[in-house]
Design a protein around this motif. Sequence first.
Motif, PDB file in Angstrom:
ATOM      1  N   ILE A 156       0.664  -1.096  -0.039  1.00  0.00           N
ATOM      2  CA  ILE A 156      -0.013  -0.041   0.075  1.00  0.00           C
ATOM      3  C   ILE A 156       0.827   1.293   0.081  1.00  0.00           C
ATOM      4  O   ILE A 156       0.766   2.065  -0.591  1.00  0.00           O
ATOM      5  CB  ILE A 156      -0.841   0.109   1.303  1.00  0.00           C
ATOM      6  CG1 ILE A 156      -1.893  -1.204   1.005  1.00  0.00           C
ATOM      7  CG2 ILE A 156      -1.601   1.345   1.341  1.00  0.00           C
ATOM      8  CD1 ILE A 156      -2.760  -1.535   2.248  1.00  0.00           C
ATOM      9  N   ALA A 157       1.964   1.010   0.725  1.00  0.00           N
ATOM     10  CA  ALA A 157       2.688   2.392   0.818  1.00  0.00           C
ATOM     11  C   ALA A 157       3.523   2.708  -0.467  1.00  0.00           C
ATOM     12  O   ALA A 157       3.838   3.860  -0.883  1.00  0.00           O
ATOM     13  CB  ALA A 157       3.790   2.265   1.965  1.00  0.00           C
ATOM     14  N   ILE A 158       3.618   1.542  -1.409  1.00  0.00           N
ATOM     15  CA  ILE A 158       4.338   1.460  -2.540  1.00  0.00           C
ATOM     16  C   ILE A 158       3.266   2.131  -3.600  1.00  0.00           C
ATOM     17  O   ILE A 158       3.265   3.098  -4.482  1.00  0.00           O
ATOM     18  CB  ILE A 158       4.914   0.514  -3.321  1.00  0.00           C
ATOM     19  CG1 ILE A 158       6.038  -0.035  -2.372  1.00  0.00           C
ATOM     20  CG2 ILE A 158       5.198   0.462  -4.710  1.00  0.00           C
ATOM     21  CD1 ILE A 158       6.901  -1.287  -2.491  1.00  0.00           C
ATOM     22  N   ARG A 194      -7.107 -10.418  -5.699  1.00  0.00           N
ATOM     23  CA  ARG A 194      -6.235  -9.647  -6.179  1.00  0.00           C
ATOM     24  C   ARG A 194      -6.210  -8.095  -5.684  1.00  0.00           C
ATOM     25  O   ARG A 194      -6.059  -7.127  -6.474  1.00  0.00           O
ATOM     26  CB  ARG A 194      -6.222  -9.470  -7.702  1.00  0.00           C
ATOM     27  CG  ARG A 194      -6.000 -11.137  -8.374  1.00  0.00           C
ATOM     28  CD  ARG A 194      -5.855 -10.985  -9.791  1.00  0.00           C
ATOM     29  NE  ARG A 194      -5.891 -12.571 -10.157  1.00  0.00           N
ATOM     30  CZ  ARG A 194      -5.750 -12.985 -11.330  1.00  0.00           C
ATOM     31  NH1 ARG A 194      -5.882 -11.958 -12.325  1.00  0.00           N
ATOM     32  NH2 ARG A 194      -5.527 -14.267 -11.839  1.00  0.00           N
ATOM     33  N   GLY A 195      -6.445  -7.818  -4.530  1.00  0.00           N
ATOM     34  CA  GLY A 195      -6.365  -6.511  -3.998  1.00  0.00           C
ATOM     35  C   GLY A 195      -7.742  -5.920  -3.935  1.00  0.00           C
ATOM     36  O   GLY A 195      -7.585  -4.833  -3.601  1.00  0.00           O
ATOM     37  N   VAL A 196      -8.761  -6.463  -4.442  1.00  0.00           N
ATOM     38  CA  VAL A 196      -9.974  -5.608  -4.536  1.00  0.00           C
ATOM     39  C   VAL A 196     -11.225  -6.115  -3.540  1.00  0.00           C
ATOM     40  O   VAL A 196     -11.135  -7.297  -3.383  1.00  0.00           O
ATOM     41  CB  VAL A 196     -10.650  -5.926  -6.020  1.00  0.00           C
ATOM     42  CG1 VAL A 196     -12.097  -5.322  -6.048  1.00  0.00           C
ATOM     43  CG2 VAL A 196      -9.981  -5.607  -7.180  1.00  0.00           C
ATOM     44  N   TRP A 197     -11.712  -5.174  -2.975  1.00  0.00           N
ATOM     45  CA  TRP A 197     -12.665  -5.340  -1.835  1.00  0.00           C
ATOM     46  C   TRP A 197     -13.978  -4.351  -2.399  1.00  0.00           C
ATOM     47  O   TRP A 197     -13.793  -3.178  -2.287  1.00  0.00           O
ATOM     48  CB  TRP A 197     -12.097  -4.877  -0.312  1.00  0.00           C
ATOM     49  CG  TRP A 197     -13.073  -5.553   0.619  1.00  0.00           C
ATOM     50  CD1 TRP A 197     -13.928  -4.552   1.360  1.00  0.00           C
ATOM     51  CD2 TRP A 197     -13.241  -6.827   1.131  1.00  0.00           C
ATOM     52  NE1 TRP A 197     -14.647  -5.212   2.106  1.00  0.00           N
ATOM     53  CE2 TRP A 197     -14.226  -6.733   1.925  1.00  0.00           C
ATOM     54  CE3 TRP A 197     -12.606  -7.911   0.887  1.00  0.00           C
ATOM     55  CZ2 TRP A 197     -14.732  -7.644   2.843  1.00  0.00           C
ATOM     56  CZ3 TRP A 197     -13.079  -9.005   1.603  1.00  0.00           C
ATOM     57  CH2 TRP A 197     -14.046  -9.048   2.375  1.00  0.00           C
ATOM     58  N   GLU A 198     -15.113  -4.948  -2.338  1.00  0.00           N
ATOM     59  CA  GLU A 198     -16.352  -4.239  -2.574  1.00  0.00           C
ATOM     60  C   GLU A 198     -16.031  -3.201  -3.901  1.00  0.00           C
ATOM     61  O   GLU A 198     -16.437  -2.159  -3.753  1.00  0.00           O
ATOM     62  CB  GLU A 198     -16.851  -3.811  -1.570  1.00  0.00           C
ATOM     63  CG  GLU A 198     -17.436  -4.912  -0.429  1.00  0.00           C
ATOM     64  CD  GLU A 198     -17.848  -4.241   0.723  1.00  0.00           C
ATOM     65  OE1 GLU A 198     -18.039  -2.996   0.931  1.00  0.00           O
ATOM     66  OE2 GLU A 198     -18.579  -5.034   1.475  1.00  0.00           O
ATOM     67  N   GLY A 199     -15.347  -3.648  -4.815  1.00  0.00           N
ATOM     68  CA  GLY A 199     -15.237  -2.762  -5.994  1.00  0.00           C
ATOM     69  C   GLY A 199     -14.122  -1.745  -5.909  1.00  0.00           C
ATOM     70  O   GLY A 199     -13.632  -1.183  -7.079  1.00  0.00           O
ATOM     71  N   LYS A 200     -13.499  -1.831  -4.808  1.00  0.00           N
ATOM     72  CA  LYS A 200     -12.147  -0.785  -4.606  1.00  0.00           C
ATOM     73  C   LYS A 200     -10.975  -1.602  -4.549  1.00  0.00           C
ATOM     74  O   LYS A 200     -10.759  -2.572  -3.931  1.00  0.00           O
ATOM     75  CB  LYS A 200     -12.486  -0.051  -3.206  1.00  0.00           C
ATOM     76  CG  LYS A 200     -11.435   1.001  -3.081  1.00  0.00           C
ATOM     77  CD  LYS A 200     -11.499   1.739  -1.497  1.00  0.00           C
ATOM     78  CE  LYS A 200     -10.470   2.589  -1.537  1.00  0.00           C
ATOM     79  NZ  LYS A 200     -10.714   3.413   0.085  1.00  0.00           N
ATOM     80  N   GLN A 201     -10.121  -0.915  -5.278  1.00  0.00           N
ATOM     81  CA  GLN A 201      -8.682  -1.545  -5.356  1.00  0.00           C
ATOM     82  C   GLN A 201      -8.008  -1.122  -4.126  1.00  0.00           C
ATOM     83  O   GLN A 201      -7.401  -0.056  -4.206  1.00  0.00           O
ATOM     84  CB  GLN A 201      -7.842  -1.083  -6.536  1.00  0.00           C
ATOM     85  CG  GLN A 201      -6.561  -2.042  -6.830  1.00  0.00           C
ATOM     86  CD  GLN A 201      -6.808  -3.213  -7.458  1.00  0.00           C
ATOM     87  OE1 GLN A 201      -7.617  -3.569  -8.236  1.00  0.00           O
ATOM     88  NE2 GLN A 201      -6.310  -4.323  -6.943  1.00  0.00           N
ATOM     89  N   VAL A 202      -7.827  -1.753  -3.116  1.00  0.00           N
ATOM     90  CA  VAL A 202      -7.295  -1.564  -1.925  1.00  0.00           C
ATOM     91  C   VAL A 202      -5.786  -1.741  -1.904  1.00  0.00           C
ATOM     92  O   VAL A 202      -5.180  -0.830  -1.206  1.00  0.00           O
ATOM     93  CB  VAL A 202      -7.811  -2.488  -0.627  1.00  0.00           C
ATOM     94  CG1 VAL A 202      -7.207  -2.131   0.680  1.00  0.00           C
ATOM     95  CG2 VAL A 202      -9.260  -2.180  -0.425  1.00  0.00           C
ATOM     96  N   VAL A 203      -5.238  -2.544  -2.424  1.00  0.00           N
ATOM     97  CA  VAL A 203      -3.996  -3.378  -2.788  1.00  0.00           C
ATOM     98  C   VAL A 203      -3.980  -3.487  -4.186  1.00  0.00           C
ATOM     99  O   VAL A 203      -4.580  -3.985  -4.809  1.00  0.00           O
ATOM    100  CB  VAL A 203      -3.385  -4.436  -1.916  1.00  0.00           C
ATOM    101  CG1 VAL A 203      -1.884  -4.362  -1.947  1.00  0.00           C
ATOM    102  CG2 VAL A 203      -3.753  -4.362  -0.361  1.00  0.00           C
ATOM    103  N   SER A 204      -2.726  -3.028  -4.955  1.00  0.00           N
ATOM    104  CA  SER A 204      -2.717  -2.955  -6.274  1.00  0.00           C
ATOM    105  C   SER A 204      -2.679  -4.449  -6.760  1.00  0.00           C
ATOM    106  O   SER A 204      -1.748  -5.594  -5.821  1.00  0.00           O
ATOM    107  CB  SER A 204      -1.346  -2.365  -6.846  1.00  0.00           C
ATOM    108  OG  SER A 204      -0.170  -3.011  -6.381  1.00  0.00           O
TER     109      SER A 204
END
Length: 378
Positions: free
Chosen positions: A123-125, A279-289
Amino acid sequence: MNRSKKLLPQRAASLAACAVLGLLLNACGGGGAGGNSSPPVPVPPNDTERWVIAPAAEVGMDGAMLGRAVSELPAPAVHGMASMLVLRHGKPVLEQYWNGYNKDTLHDLRSATKSITSLLVGIAIDQRLVASVDDPISKYLGAAYPGAPALKQNITLANVLTMSSGLACDDRDAGSPGNEDKMYPTTDWVGFFVNLPQRAAPGGEGHYCTAGVVALGRVVAEASKQSIPAFASAGLFNPLGITQARWADFDNHRQTDTGGHLQLRPRDLAKLGQLVLQRGVWEGKQVVSADWIARSTGKQALIDNGWKYGYLWWLHFEQVGGKQVTMSFAWGNGGQMIFIIPEADLVVVFTGENYNSDKADRPFDILRNYVLPAVQKL
């Protein structure tokens, strides 16, 4: 050692020769001298949570086989597990608690915390707070630790994420200068790490090192100019609806232990596993790439005599319906596990109290003998 054969038959000979599994079970970090169980910590129910157990048949699993995973266990006081959760196609199909734990109690994750730290680095990256895993750790720690020997060695974030810093830090070796049991009595664990002597060039053979993952947490804190609890809540936990998380700290409460001892509910571990599966998606949002998920759960290194390792995620292969499938997993002392098996669209979570015990490998047996055979079709 027959536990090696039971866990990894395709590499049984090499692992048995090293007798490595016992070391892994007993030193899957964030554990160290703290090998005792603690009472369950109750937290308020998460009233916003949508959690409905689906019939196993609805997700293509054999409910009778899943039921046997529970019914054929010995008594709870004997098996020592605290929870078992199975999700397929994003739906929970099994949720079981024992030994005083329930859906509203936290559990100490021990070194499964490290895999969550990997998500925070990603996430920091993603937020461009950290430029790249190729950055030297000195870029972020140099101001706080001027002149520290390790910061002169061009150790990169990737080296620390793969346990290949080259520093004399090996949690499996009680005589290692960087063994975690020598770190815990000190005040500043990051200072402990950056002042370790160099054993080999960075990027070579990997050795399990909790102190390095603690230093990664400090990198994220310095880069984000936030405490780890604040950064994790805003960037990871809040988007997933994780409302209760308790981090351990050190340095007179000034720094956060990102190498172990984070406490979460098993349902929240399942959410994190599902996030990785998606792959990092939660409820339609990309939380982690998606790129970070692929890189961190893909093979990056070999550590501890041949174990495949990503960026703070373990890798393994299993058979499902005659097909070999890949899984990544978080692993903590006592039986804290998050298994992620993309080809089966499956997440399996365990927590347990089997610290420094042979019984800590029971989740592998349950996964192999009951959960994976219950998958009727990939």
